[in-house]
Design a protein around this motif. Structure first.
Motif, PDB file in Angstrom:
ATOM      1  N   THR A 140     -10.862  52.811 -19.469  1.00 28.13           N
ATOM      2  CA  THR A 140     -11.734  51.641 -19.512  1.00 28.13           C
ATOM      3  C   THR A 140     -11.178  50.650 -20.524  1.00 28.13           C
ATOM      4  N   VAL A 141     -10.866  49.456 -20.049  1.00 27.62           N
ATOM      5  CA  VAL A 141     -10.298  48.415 -20.905  1.00 27.62           C
ATOM      6  C   VAL A 141     -11.423  47.535 -21.430  1.00 27.62           C
ATOM      7  N   ARG A 142     -11.433  47.320 -22.738  1.00 26.89           N
ATOM      8  CA  ARG A 142     -12.505  46.565 -23.387  1.00 26.89           C
ATOM      9  C   ARG A 142     -12.120  45.137 -23.731  1.00 26.89           C
ATOM     10  N   ALA A 143     -10.845  44.790 -23.724  1.00 29.99           N
ATOM     11  CA  ALA A 143     -10.428  43.444 -24.086  1.00 29.99           C
ATOM     12  C   ALA A 143      -9.006  43.207 -23.612  1.00 29.99           C
ATOM     13  N   ALA A 144      -8.676  41.934 -23.386  1.00 28.68           N
ATOM     14  CA  ALA A 144      -7.324  41.568 -22.970  1.00 28.68           C
ATOM     15  C   ALA A 144      -6.870  40.334 -23.741  1.00 28.68           C
ATOM     16  N   GLY A 145      -5.743  40.451 -24.403  1.00 33.06           N
ATOM     17  CA  GLY A 145      -5.132  39.322 -25.084  1.00 33.06           C
ATOM     18  C   GLY A 145      -3.924  38.858 -24.284  1.00 33.06           C
ATOM     19  N   LEU A 146      -4.000  37.665 -23.708  1.00 31.44           N
ATOM     20  CA  LEU A 146      -2.974  37.156 -22.800  1.00 31.44           C
ATOM     21  C   LEU A 146      -2.242  36.023 -23.502  1.00 31.44           C
ATOM     22  N   LEU A 147      -0.996  36.268 -23.863  1.00 41.22           N
ATOM     23  CA  LEU A 147      -0.242  35.385 -24.737  1.00 41.22           C
ATOM     24  C   LEU A 147       0.803  34.614 -23.953  1.00 41.22           C
ATOM     25  N   TYR A 148       0.615  33.293 -23.884  1.00 43.63           N
ATOM     26  CA  TYR A 148       1.565  32.407 -23.204  1.00 43.63           C
ATOM     27  C   TYR A 148       1.898  32.937 -21.803  1.00 43.63           C
ATOM     28  N   PRO A 149       0.867  33.120 -20.969  1.00 43.66           N
ATOM     29  CA  PRO A 149       1.066  33.762 -19.660  1.00 43.66           C
ATOM     30  C   PRO A 149       1.963  32.938 -18.750  1.00 43.66           C
ATOM     31  N   ALA A 150       2.743  33.651 -17.967  1.00 43.64           N
ATOM     32  CA  ALA A 150       3.654  33.020 -17.006  1.00 43.64           C
ATOM     33  C   ALA A 150       3.296  33.470 -15.604  1.00 43.64           C
ATOM     34  N   PRO A 151       3.328  32.558 -14.637  1.00 45.80           N
ATOM     35  CA  PRO A 151       3.006  32.939 -13.254  1.00 45.80           C
ATOM     36  C   PRO A 151       4.066  33.874 -12.692  1.00 45.80           C
ATOM     37  N   THR A 152       3.612  34.867 -11.940  1.00 46.28           N
ATOM     38  CA  THR A 152       4.541  35.799 -11.302  1.00 46.28           C
ATOM     39  C   THR A 152       4.268  35.848  -9.799  1.00 46.28           C
ATOM     40  N   SER A 153       3.295  36.647  -9.381  1.00 48.32           N
ATOM     41  CA  SER A 153       3.019  36.766  -7.949  1.00 48.32           C
ATOM     42  C   SER A 153       1.633  36.216  -7.622  1.00 48.32           C
ATOM     43  N   ASP A 154       1.379  36.054  -6.326  1.00 47.09           N
ATOM     44  CA  ASP A 154       0.092  35.537  -5.861  1.00 47.09           C
ATOM     45  C   ASP A 154      -1.046  36.525  -6.095  1.00 47.09           C
ATOM     46  N   ALA A 155      -0.725  37.755  -6.456  1.00 43.24           N
ATOM     47  CA  ALA A 155      -1.768  38.769  -6.646  1.00 43.24           C
ATOM     48  C   ALA A 155      -2.489  38.624  -7.977  1.00 43.24           C
TER      49      ALA A 155
END
Length: 295
Positions: A139-154
């Protein structure tokens, strides 16, 4: 309560814990794990690396988190030019399983299974989103997304299904481009609950989008890398220092419940010069399918 400015200043420096480093490969996944010297029921995160990098480019960040009491691990898989964010997502979940089920150090360091989070940089942010959307059996309680880059349509449809508090950090003028999907990602992660749902006790998962002044999207990766050698703007110390501070505060609030750091989760609170962005003031160029899914 300490001011945000003071907390930011504190969190740019190493925390009070001495740090140990271990090898994830012992448990079957190549990579590194950093832990406080001691502690039980600790929070823990798995970090997804950027494209063409690996755990070596995040050593100081992993060690910084561990010095603040957070077990931080990073798998060294999918490092090639054709790396798969789906495969890395699976390895991130496996990494969380390992650190929450295996006693670390000399057997006296443990991670609480209800205090797990994901962190991802660039390509690794996409992997973190996919892992958050389908993280069973953890179970994931938090997400830190740093300078995200596009990859796939999913990725964006997966973000819509990832009901998790999240913080997105981006560089100035890098919200939605061929190299960044920070704004569409925020819009896909954000869910407005109906008044009926709120009345029944449902809680909104905060999703913040913040701009890190004078940062560069690829500057978060440390030291030498193939991309940096090619002049791709890696290893920017200002980016690293400020990003680590804000990420640490966010994780300490979300994974330990320490209210001292509550402002780091508030989408509307400025963290010094790291300012929140109001998505309603920015043109949304998210593709029509994701806009439909996000309603």
């Amino acid at each position: 309560m300490a001011s945000v400015k003071k907390l930011i200043s504190e969190l740019t420096r190493r925390g009070p814990h001495k740090v140990l480093r271990g090898d994830l490969a012992i448990a079957g996944v190549p990579g590194a794990v950093y832990t406080p010297r001691s502690g039980t029921d600790l929070p823990g995160i798995a970090l997804g690396h950027g494209w063409m990098t690996g755990s070596r480019q995040y050593r100081k960040t992993l060690s910084h988190l561990a010095s603040w009491g957070i077990v931080a691990a990073a798998p060294d898989t999918e490092r090639g030019p054709l790396g798969s964010e789906r495969a890395l997502a699976s390895d991130l979940v496996t990494t969380l399983q390992i650190i929450s089920e295996v006693r670390l150090g000399v057997g006296d360091i443990t991670v609480h299974s209800r205090r797990l989070g994901l962190v991802g940089h660039g390509f690794g942010a996409s992997a973190a989103v996919l892992a958050a959307a389908d993280s069973s059996p953890v179970t994931v309680r938090a997400a830190g997304l740093l300078y995200p880059a596009p990859t796939s349509d999913a990725v964006l449809p997966a973000a819509h299904n990832a009901r998790v508090p999240a913080m997105i950090l981006t560089a100035p003028d890098d919200l939605d481009s061929i190299t960044s999907n920070a704004l569409p990602l925020r819009n896909a992660l954000h869910h407005d609950l109906s008044p009926d749902a709120l009345a029944k006790g449902a809680e909104e998962n905060p999703v913040s989008l913040r701009v890190v002044e004078k940062s560069t999207a690829r500057g978060f990766a440390e030291g030498f890398s193939v991309r940096g050698f090619l002049g791709d703007g890696a290893n920017d110390r200002t980016t690293q220092r400020m990003t680590r501070a804000v990420l640490t505060g966010f994780l300490l609030h979300q994974l330990t419940g320490d209210k001292k750091y509550a402002d780091f989760s508030d989408p509307d609170t400025a963290l010094g010069k790291i300012v929140p962005l109001d998505p309603t003031t920015v043109a949304d160029e998210t593709d029509p399918l994701t806009r439909l899914l996000s309603r």
